[in-house]
Design an enzyme around this catalytic site. Structure first.
Site, short mmCIF file in Angstrom:
data_model
loop_
_atom_site.label_atom_id
_atom_site.label_comp_id
_atom_site.label_asym_id
_atom_site.label_seq_id
_atom_site.Cartn_x
_atom_site.Cartn_y
_atom_site.Cartn_z
CG PHE A 115 0.47 -3.27 16.25
CD1 PHE A 115 -0.55 -3.92 16.93
CD2 PHE A 115 1.76 -3.49 16.66
CE1 PHE A 115 -0.28 -4.77 18.00
CE2 PHE A 115 2.06 -4.32 17.73
CZ PHE A 115 1.03 -4.97 18.40
CG ASP A 116 -3.99 -1.45 10.49
OD1 ASP A 116 -4.00 -2.32 11.38
OD2 ASP A 116 -4.72 -1.53 9.48
CD GLU A 151 -9.92 -8.07 2.77
OE1 GLU A 151 -10.34 -7.55 3.81
OE2 GLU A 151 -9.00 -7.58 2.08
CD1 TRP A 188 -3.36 -5.00 8.50
CD2 TRP A 188 -2.70 -5.42 6.41
NE1 TRP A 188 -3.50 -6.35 8.29
CE2 TRP A 188 -3.11 -6.64 7.01
CE3 TRP A 188 -2.25 -5.45 5.09
CZ2 TRP A 188 -3.07 -7.86 6.34
CZ3 TRP A 188 -2.22 -6.67 4.42
CH2 TRP A 188 -2.62 -7.86 5.04
CD1 TRP A 193 -7.95 -12.74 7.81
CD2 TRP A 193 -8.86 -10.82 8.49
NE1 TRP A 193 -8.94 -12.42 6.93
CE2 TRP A 193 -9.52 -11.25 7.32
CE3 TRP A 193 -9.27 -9.64 9.11
CZ2 TRP A 193 -10.56 -10.53 6.73
CZ3 TRP A 193 -10.31 -8.91 8.52
CH2 TRP A 193 -10.94 -9.36 7.36
NE ARG A 210 -3.47 -2.77 0.53
CZ ARG A 210 -4.00 -3.48 1.54
NH1 ARG A 210 -3.32 -3.63 2.67
NH2 ARG A 210 -5.18 -4.05 1.40
#
Length: 553
Positions: free
Chosen positions: A402-403, A309, A451, A376, A143
């Site tokens: 941790f995002d 996803e 992320w 997850w 990303r």
């Protein structure tokens, strides 16, 4: 200052103090098997220890190998005359060195020895070994790309916390991050985008207008792997397929389920319907890419293939894919999704690499038995995977993403949602006590996720990762919530991180220059709430064939 044995993090299983100290002097030496000596010297680089001459018996540090201690295990005995280390393997010797480093003054975490520092450690005995074999951190460089220097620094941070897995998320809709000599358009086209969204949830679309990109050469990957291996860290590459494929298809649209469509590297976040075709040509393409990455990294015991996803509409709409599904004797596109991932896992197995997947890939029940599952969406699906005989690495959104912000406050820099605190991480039990013995035995590790939608640079990475990563390191090492006196030990450890130059988030809150400010980087408290997220994830896990979750990982 000489740290006591009650200031170590992670806390060792056995620590016994005795009177006195041992002081390292210039020219101190270390003796023992060459690989173990190199590991100890690397951990204690600031001391500039030299290998002892053959036959010498006056080394300050004596290292012996004791396979009976087990992998990554060590024992240390410190007397006024010197230090003796017994290590189960090279990793154990490296961790023994890291423990000695924590016993030294915090100046041991600076890049060079400061004049006048007394390099002394307290006398006593320590014995330690990890409870879990997989102690990891996931780093999304797709990303938002992070230069190689940040990856190497992250490896340093893992090593000093006795974390041993770096999970590199190398591709997503927003970018492809590794050179391919066989398919060069992957890095020539797929590695950059024209701009990046600055919009928050439900806001009007807005973009920064700034091109973003970057990739690692195969030589960079080889360097990263060698650097990690020396520090007892295993690199786990991830090529997330068949979904999250916009960057791949921008380069090679012929591998799409709808080849006629025009694809581009996404400049927004969220889930894209772009999906690879499951036909043989795609498997051949991915096999070639896997071979390039494995060839660069060297030994790759684990290779993550994602599976999460996936929007399967294009598969269902394709006559060619539907015919292929029928030819394989599969009833639904979801079954084809499972078959495709198993086929890739077989390819990896032929290369002596075990596949790792996110939990959506598990729900079909068609995985290879040796596939590692990362649940997850929480412990419910994790328990199903463990009960089915799969090894599990605990990666739940709460509390290991941790995002998410550490406080529901506008002072926080922009995060994906509220709130995962240091205390939440410290209280997490990666091996649930209510599971059966067999299920608990299949939990091989725990991993925190970074992320990077809201992590644009290395300074933000520091802020998100630490000190929550310190708590994660302790629960990963012990296999249980943090032990008593964690707060006091963390306070001492933050002094070390200060010396190392880590821009962590202070437990009391962000420093003035770490705050989000008034612009688009300011956090919007309450827009995405952890409890709301967990309720949604619980609903998703109720269906065994859930293949289209709408939350972003």
């Amino acid at each position: 200052m000489i740290w006591g044995m009650d200031h170590l993090l992670p806390r060792p299983r056995v620590s016994e103090s005795t009177p006195g100290v041992f002081e390292f002097v210039p020219g101190s030496s270390v003796s023992g098997p060459a690989a173990l000596v190199d590991a100890v010297r690397l951990s204690l680089a600031v001391l500039d220890l030299r290998p002892a001459e053959a036959g010498a018996d006056t080394a300050a540090v004596r290292v012996v190998e004791d396979a009976g201690l087990g992998p990554e295990a060590y024992e240390i005995e410190i007397t006024a005359e010197g230090v003796r280390i017994a290590a189960g393997d090279r990793a154990g010797a490296f961790y023994a060195g890291q423990t000695l480093r924590q016993l030294l003054p915090a100046e041991a975490y600076r890049a060079a020895a400061l004049p006048g520092t007394v390099w002394a450690v307290p006398c006593g005995r320590l014995a330690d070994a990890p409870a879990l074999s997989w102690r990891g951190a996931h780093l999304d460089v797709a990303r938002n790309f992070l230069p190689k220097r940040e990856v190497l620094r992250m490896i340093d941070m893992l090593a000093l916390h006795k974390l041993n897995r770096l999970h590199l998320h190398l591709v997503d809709d927003q970018g492809w991050r590794v050179e391919s000599r066989a398919y060069p358009l992957l890095h020539e086209i797929g590695s950059h985008r024209d701009q990046t969204t600055t919009s928050y949830y439900r806001e009007e679309p807005a973009f920064d207008g700034v091109p973003h990109g970057g990739y690692y050469t195969l030589t960079d990957l080889a360097e990263i792997s060698a650097y990690a291996t020396a520090r007892a860290v295993t690199v786990v590459p991830e090529i997330d397929v068949p979904g999250h494929a916009s960057a791949i298809l921008a380069a090679y649209p012929e591998f799409a389920a709808r080849p006629a469509d025009t694809y581009r590297v996404l400049d927004r976040w969220g889930i894209s319907p772009a999906i690879l075709s499951p036909l043989p040509a795609t498997v051949d393409f991915l096999t070639t890419v896997f071979d390039e990455i494995i060839g660069a990294l060297g030994d790759v015991p684990y290779f993550h293939i994602g599976g999460d996803e996936c929007v399967l509409d294009d598969w269902a709409a394709s006559a060619e894919i539907s015919a292929y599904q029928e030819k394989l004797g599969l009833a639904t596109p979801a079954d084809l999704h499972a078959w495709f991932l198993r086929r890739l896992a077989d390819v990896l197995a032929e290369r002596r690499s075990r596949a790792v997947v996110w939990d959506e890939a598990f729900v079909s029940g068609m995985l290879r038995q040796d596939t590692v599952v990362m649940p997850w969406r929480g412990p419910q699906v994790g328990r199903r995977a463990a009960a089915a005989g799969h090894e599990v690495v605990a990666t739940p959104v709460f509390p290991m993403y941790f995002d998410y912000a550490e406080a529901a406050s506008a002072e926080e820099p922009l995060a994906i949602g509220d709130t995962i605190t240091l205390a939440d991480v410290a209280a997490f039990a990666p091996v649930p006590s209510e599971w059966t013995v067999e299920e608990r035995d299949r939990v091989v590790g725990v991993q925190f996720q970074l992320w990077s939608e809201r992590i644009p640079d290395g300074r933000t990475l520091d802020y998100r990762a630490w000190p929550r990563g310190c708590a994660a390191a302790e629960i990963a090492w012990s296999g249980a919530p943090v032990s008593e006196c964690f707060t006091g030990r963390l306070d001492a450890h933050l002094v070390r991180l200060d010396a190392f130059g880590v821009e962590y988030r202070p437990p009391a809150g962000p420093r003035p220059w770490q705050r989000g400010g008034s612009g688009w980087r300011r956090h919007r408290p309450g827009v995405v709430d952890v409890q709301e997220m967990m309720r949604h994830l619980h609903e998703l896990t109720q269906s065994a064939d859930s293949t289209r979750p709408s939350t972003s990982s």
